[in-house]
Structure formats: C-alpha cells, structure tokens
Design an enzyme around this catalytic site. Structure first.
Site, PDB file in Angstrom:
ATOM      1  N   CYS A   1       0.808  -1.224   0.000  1.00  0.00           N
ATOM      2  CA  CYS A   1       0.000   0.000   0.000  1.00  0.00           C
ATOM      3  C   CYS A   1       0.839   1.271   0.000  1.00  0.00           C
ATOM      4  CB  CYS A   1      -0.995  -0.001   1.154  1.00  0.00           C
ATOM      5  SG  CYS A   1      -0.252   0.053   2.806  1.00  0.00           S
TER       6      CYS A   1
ATOM      7  N   HIS B   1      -2.329   1.281   7.045  1.00  0.00           N
ATOM      8  CA  HIS B   1      -2.726   1.193   5.634  1.00  0.00           C
ATOM      9  C   HIS B   1      -2.941   2.600   5.077  1.00  0.00           C
ATOM     10  CE1 HIS B   1      -4.144  -0.989   2.145  1.00  0.00           C
ATOM     11  NE2 HIS B   1      -5.245  -0.264   2.106  1.00  0.00           N
TER      12      HIS B   1
ATOM     13  N   HIS C   1      -5.910   1.669  -3.663  1.00  0.00           N
ATOM     14  CA  HIS C   1      -4.940   1.169  -2.680  1.00  0.00           C
ATOM     15  C   HIS C   1      -4.498  -0.232  -3.065  1.00  0.00           C
ATOM     16  CE1 HIS C   1      -7.952  -1.430  -0.440  1.00  0.00           C
ATOM     17  NE2 HIS C   1      -8.705  -0.736  -1.278  1.00  0.00           N
TER      18      HIS C   1
END
Length: 193
Positions: A81, A133, A145
C-alpha cells in the site's frame, strides 16, 4: 401550394441546421481526449466524471489495478500500500511522500473526510493503534490502494470495513520533491473525523 413548399423548405433547412449542430457537438466531444478519458475512467472506477480533475491520476491508477500485493514490493510484479501511494505521488505529482504509511502521514496536512480532494491520501488503523494502511483518494468516496488480499483496487470509504478503520486524510505540506522519508508518527495525533 407555394406556402406548403415554403414551409417544407424551411423545415428541411431547419433539420439540416440541427443535424449539422449535433454532428459538430459530437465531433467536439469525441475529439477531446481528456473528456473521453474522464468518461472512461469514470465508468471503470465509479467516480463521477465531474469529480475527475486529474486524468493522469486516474490513468495511473487504472494501469496498476489488478497488480498483486507483495509486502515491500514496488513493481507490477507486486506492491504494497505505501509503495503504491508513493508511486502515485512520484509519477503523477512529482513528489516524494515517504516510504511507509506512518512517515507518509507525518508528511501531510491533516484533512477532514468531508474535505478530501482527488489525490489526497487516506489513512487507516486496522486492528492497531498505529497507521497500518494508506490509499489515494479519487473522489466520490472512492480510493485506490494495494489491498493485502486483492492487490491494487478501488474501494469505497463508506464500505463497513473501511469506515470502521478509517483514521484520517492528508495532503502533502511541502513543495513537490521536498518531502522527507524519515519522519516518525506521533501517536498523540488527534483524529479530525
């Protein structure tokens, strides 16, 4: 009889003008590659075309959708990510934002969820007290993402999972190319939601 011919002639000329105007409008729209790209990416990503201000952003995301997830990866063979958000910023905005989600967060000005703009970063704390994240906001509550289960994809901030773990949004605070990669996240940062 002359009146009928005159009216028929005027109707014919009117129809020709309307037809000409419509074909000119179609040519203008179809010859504008940015409009075509916006419409295309709008349909693919589920983001309203009027919310798509940066075609380069959507094209970059589209080219990476489906890339598998790989922790520490930074190529089309596999990417995580934070490397994906870094790649977006380096390639679309010519900006370096940091190499992991925590130092990326340290390099942004916090942005409330309702004030997010395409290109802003969105951060999540998934089963952790720290940011774990990051994604890139696209507009209309969608973000791109690298998901650990499905690779690079577009998701909705209003999905129950993402809504539950959403922490904050952010926008780079320095000029392009000057972001540092060594800042650490302060656990005392407050959530602006």
């Amino acid at each position: 009889m002359n009146t009928k011919k005159l009216v028929a002639g005027m109707l014919f000329i009117g129809l020709c003008l309307v037809s000409q105007a419509q074909s000119t409008k179609t040519k203008t729209t179809s010859s504008d590659p940015d409009n075509l790209a916006k419409e295309y990416f709008s349909q693919i990503m589920g983001v309203a075309s009027n919310a798509m201000a940066n075609t380069k952003l959507y094209q970059f995301v589209y080219e990476w959708v489906g890339t598998p997830y790989r922790l520490g990866g930074d190529s089309k063979k596999g990417i995580d990510c934070s490397k994906f958000s870094l790649a977006v910023y380096e390639n679309v905005f010519n900006t370096t934002i940091g190499y992991n989600s925590r130092n990326q967060y340290a390099n942004v000005k916090q942005v409330r969820k309702n004030d997010l703009q395409p290109g802003d970063l969105v951060f999540f704390k998934i089963r952790s007290r720290q940011i774990t994240h990051v994604g890139v906001y696209l507009g209309d509550d969608k973000f791109a993402h690298a998901s650990s289960s499905r690779g690079v994809m577009v998701s909705n901030l209003n999905e129950a999972y993402w809504k539950r773990y959403y922490y904050n949004g952010g926008r780079p605070i320095e000029e392009p190319g000057t972001m540092t990669a060594n800042a650490e996240l302060d656990d005392d940062n407050k959530n602006l939601n």
